[in-house]
Design an enzyme around this catalytic site. Structure first.
Site, short mmCIF file in Angstrom:
data_model
loop_
_atom_site.label_atom_id
_atom_site.label_comp_id
_atom_site.label_asym_id
_atom_site.label_seq_id
_atom_site.Cartn_x
_atom_site.Cartn_y
_atom_site.Cartn_z
N THR A 1 51.04 53.81 39.47
CA THR A 1 50.07 54.61 39.93
C THR A 1 50.56 55.47 41.03
OG1 THR A 1 47.82 54.27 40.71
CG2 THR A 1 49.39 52.99 41.59
N GLY B 1 41.59 28.54 36.64
CA GLY B 1 40.28 28.93 36.11
C GLY B 1 39.70 30.03 36.83
N ARG C 1 40.60 47.87 28.24
CA ARG C 1 41.31 48.06 27.44
C ARG C 1 42.51 46.73 27.31
NH1 ARG C 1 45.25 52.58 29.86
NH2 ARG C 1 44.33 51.64 31.82
N ASN D 1 40.58 52.78 40.32
CA ASN D 1 41.22 52.47 39.19
C ASN D 1 41.42 50.89 39.28
OD1 ASN D 1 42.87 52.63 41.69
ND2 ASN D 1 44.58 53.24 40.69
N ALA D 2 41.29 50.29 40.39
CA ALA D 2 41.25 48.71 40.50
C ALA D 2 40.13 48.12 39.76
CB ALA D 2 41.39 48.45 42.07
N GLY D 3 40.32 47.06 39.39
CA GLY D 3 38.98 46.01 38.94
C GLY D 3 39.45 45.00 39.51
N HIS D 4 38.70 44.30 40.57
CA HIS D 4 38.93 42.88 41.04
C HIS D 4 37.58 42.12 40.57
CE1 HIS D 4 41.95 44.76 44.19
NE2 HIS D 4 42.53 44.97 42.78
N GLY E 1 49.55 44.33 38.31
CA GLY E 1 48.33 44.38 38.48
C GLY E 1 47.59 43.41 37.74
N ASP E 2 46.18 43.21 38.28
CA ASP E 2 45.21 42.05 37.42
C ASP E 2 45.95 40.62 37.44
OD1 ASP E 2 43.81 44.36 36.64
OD2 ASP E 2 44.95 44.56 34.67
N LYS F 1 40.04 36.95 42.89
CA LYS F 1 39.74 35.54 43.12
C LYS F 1 40.25 35.14 44.37
CE LYS F 1 40.43 30.91 41.79
NZ LYS F 1 40.33 29.93 40.75
N GLN G 1 46.18 47.23 42.42
CA GLN G 1 47.27 47.37 41.32
C GLN G 1 48.30 46.27 41.65
OE1 GLN G 1 46.04 50.99 43.04
NE2 GLN G 1 44.90 50.37 41.36
N LYS H 1 44.03 38.94 42.13
CA LYS H 1 43.75 39.17 43.49
C LYS H 1 42.44 38.87 43.86
CE LYS H 1 45.42 43.41 42.74
NZ LYS H 1 46.01 43.19 41.55
N THR I 1 44.02 55.34 34.04
CA THR I 1 42.43 54.97 33.99
C THR I 1 41.57 56.05 34.03
OG1 THR I 1 42.40 54.79 36.45
CG2 THR I 1 42.97 52.89 35.41
P1 GDP Z 1 42.73 41.53 39.81
O1 GDP Z 1 42.82 42.88 39.59
O2 GDP Z 1 44.17 41.21 40.56
O3 GDP Z 1 41.68 41.20 40.84
O4 GDP Z 1 42.58 40.64 38.41
P2 GDP Z 1 41.52 40.96 37.37
O5 GDP Z 1 40.08 40.77 37.98
O6 GDP Z 1 41.62 42.31 37.09
O7 GDP Z 1 41.91 40.04 36.10
C1 GDP Z 1 42.05 38.92 36.38
C2 GDP Z 1 41.16 38.09 35.40
O8 GDP Z 1 41.46 36.74 35.30
C3 GDP Z 1 39.77 38.15 35.86
O9 GDP Z 1 38.82 37.93 34.70
C4 GDP Z 1 39.45 36.55 36.47
O10 GDP Z 1 37.98 36.05 36.67
C5 GDP Z 1 40.44 35.85 35.71
N1 GDP Z 1 41.21 34.61 36.47
C6 GDP Z 1 41.58 34.74 37.79
N2 GDP Z 1 42.09 33.31 37.86
C7 GDP Z 1 42.20 32.70 36.74
C8 GDP Z 1 42.63 31.29 36.27
O11 GDP Z 1 43.28 30.88 36.97
N3 GDP Z 1 42.49 31.13 35.06
C9 GDP Z 1 42.06 31.95 34.17
N4 GDP Z 1 41.81 31.40 32.97
N5 GDP Z 1 41.21 33.22 34.44
C10 GDP Z 1 41.33 33.44 35.87
P1 IMO Z 2 44.12 46.09 39.89
O1 IMO Z 2 43.86 46.35 41.35
C1 IMO Z 2 46.43 47.06 36.16
C2 IMO Z 2 47.82 51.24 35.66
C3 IMO Z 2 46.85 52.07 34.68
C4 IMO Z 2 48.24 52.85 34.29
C5 IMO Z 2 48.87 53.47 35.68
C6 IMO Z 2 48.50 54.48 36.19
O2 IMO Z 2 42.81 45.69 39.21
O3 IMO Z 2 45.13 45.21 39.76
P2 IMO Z 2 46.07 55.45 37.32
O4 IMO Z 2 44.91 55.43 36.94
O5 IMO Z 2 46.07 54.53 38.51
O6 IMO Z 2 46.76 56.67 37.57
O7 IMO Z 2 46.85 54.74 36.21
O8 IMO Z 2 48.30 52.11 36.43
N1 IMO Z 2 46.72 50.64 36.62
C7 IMO Z 2 46.44 49.31 36.80
N2 IMO Z 2 46.82 48.16 35.89
N3 IMO Z 2 45.69 46.82 37.50
C8 IMO Z 2 45.19 47.78 38.26
O9 IMO Z 2 44.29 47.68 39.01
C9 IMO Z 2 45.60 49.11 37.72
N4 IMO Z 2 45.27 50.34 38.46
C10 IMO Z 2 46.00 51.32 37.82
O10 IMO Z 2 46.70 51.25 33.60
O11 IMO Z 2 49.30 52.10 33.69
MG MG Z 3 42.44 44.05 37.83
#
Ligand code: GDP
Ligand code: IMO
Ligand code: MG
Length: 425
Positions: free
Chosen positions: A239, A415, A303, A38-41, A12-13, A18, A224, A16, A129
């Protein structure tokens, strides 16, 4: 234009949000198929930063139609907050957000059970989460869940909610000495939510299959990551949904023959939030450095994310279980200052070498790692938009990853902004 899935190939994270924002341009529909808030995009546009939890990241493009599919679990309170937040940023979802009438609804007892169960787990906690995701999916599988369509039918809602509250209160009292919920209170809140969300609820399976028939392209947005998938991830530290590509069909009702490509998003290193095995996790000194440089703090819970080297073994497995044919590498810039960079190519356990990831926690926790070391580039990449302008060692790093994964890298992100992107011709 074909229908494609874009999903996370690590924990995850991966960035996606961007990537989907960039890809969305070429699609009519952007669709979430699993998970919940639970997601944060994150999508960064100029000085503005949007964090989407339930609503597809395509919503920031004025004309895109966004769908929350039947495989998603929906907390209506969170959905309303997200809609309001977008509205305050000048983005209207009216007429272009649709929520499946079959999606299951998260109730406060789900959140409380999630939290109390985690607390009681002590050492074996998952690090959820606490959004009630697992307990809501558990009700779905137990066939006692309440769906969006039930919200619209007062008699059914009352009957199902009464039964659920009665049962959950008994469980909460017996296991956690928690007083429980009053039917009246929860019912009142949810009919309030109903007023605000009812216009979005519809049969999204028909909506999407009509789009397929009219050849309107659909982008499926994974939440995720593969390692958090209920079946293919590091169970039980996962998850409660199928974040892998198969989930896109199950979670929307669009048949697999209508999906032509799966794109995997990976960070140039690895991160994970929450508990569970993480073979390539950094030692403390480099952990701090990368966490700070990459701002590795959860977009949903804040976190600190655990960080580690790129695990080619793990991503190779992700490519396999998802049918990934193209890769996007994000956050390459976070490695800019390193002198040397490691790539994990295998695990050694009891004398046997594994070059493919395994979901066996015992192996993951006790294996010896096989690493390759490559030279860092020690140059700022954040302003580069052409592959050939990347420092030679950065190009070598990407080439090596591509070779190990036997999968083409099509986009590189240096970035968080839209412009900080390199398209590989
Ligand atoms: P997602 O859940 O897969 O959409 O990813 P998140 O948003 O949770 O976490 C990705 C983080 O990295 C966010 O704060 C984005 O703004 C940042 N990000 C995405 N691409 C880049 C990159 O190429 N470089 C940097 N430094 N940050 C990035
Ligand atoms: P995005 O879409 C990263 C993780 C939690 C925990 C496990 C189970 O932003 O990539 P849950 O609340 O789903 O039952 O928690 O999954 N988790 C994530 N980790 N990115 C996420 O979403 C997540 N959604 C859940 O931290 O380990
Ligand atoms: Mg995320």
């Amino acid at each position: 234009m074909a229908n494609i899935v874009v999903l996370g190939a690590q924990w995850g994270d991966e960035g996606k949000g961007k990537v989907i924002d960039i890809f969305a341009k070429g699609f009519t529909y952007v669709v979430r198929y699993q998970g919940g808030n639970n997601a944060g995009h994150t999508v960064v546009i100029g000085d503005e930063k949007f964090i989407l939890h339930l609503i597809p990241s395509g919503i920031l493009h004025e004309k895109k139609i966004c769908v929350i599919g039947n495989g998603v679990v929906v907390d209506p309170k969170a959905l309303i907050e997200e809609i309001d937040k977008l509205a305050s940023g000048g983005i209207s979802v009216k007429g272009r957000l649709f929520v499946s009438s079959s999606a299951h609804v998260i109730f406060p007892y789900h959140r409380v059970i999630d939290e109390l169960r985690e607390k009681s787990r002590k050492k074996s906690k998952i690090g959820t989460t606490k959004k009630g995701i697992g307990p809501c999916y558990a009700d779905k599988v137990s066939r006692c869940g309440i769906r969006m369509m039930d919200l619209l039918n007062d008699d059914i809602l009352k009957e199902k909610l009464e039964k659920n509250i009665e049962e959950k209160n008994k469980i909460l009292k017996a296991l956690y000495d928690f007083e429980g919920f009053s039917f009246d209170g929860v019912y009142r809140d949810y009919i309030g939510f109903r007023e605000k969300v009812k216009d979005f609820i519809c049969d999204t399976t028909s909506l999407l299959n009509d789009a397929v028939e009219k050849r309107k392209p659909i982008l499926f947005e994974g939440a995720q990551g593969t390692m958090l998938d209920l079946d293919y991830g590091t169970y039980p530290f996962v998850t409660s949904s199928n974040s892998t590509s198969g989930g896109a069909s199950i979670g929307t009702g669009v048949g697999p023959t209508h999906i032509s490509k799966v794109v995997g998003v990976v960070k140039a290193y690895t991160t994970r939030v929450g508990e569970g095995p993480f073979p390539t996790e950094f030692d403390e000194d480099i952990m701090e450095k990368i966490r700070t440089k990459g701002s590795e703090f959860g977009a949903t819970t804040g976190r600190p994310r655990r960080c580690g080297w790129f695990d080619a073994c793990l991503v190779k497995y992700s490519c396999m279980v998802n049918g990934i044919s193209e890769i996007v590498v994000t956050k390459l810039d976070v490695l800019d200052e390193l002198e040397t960079i490691k790539i994990c190519t295998g695990y050694k356990y009891k004398g046997k070498i594994y070059d493919r990831f395994t979901g066996d926690i015992e192996i993951l926790n006790n294996c010896e790692l096989i690493y390759e070391e490559v030279k860092g580039w020690q140059k700022d990449t954040t302003g580069i938009t052409l592959l050939k302008k990347l420092p030679g060692n950065a190009q070598n790093y990407l080439k090596r990853i591509q070779k190990l994964l036997k999968t083409k890298i099509v986009l590189i992100s240096v970035g968080s902004e839209r412009e900080q992107t390199i398209t590989v011709e």
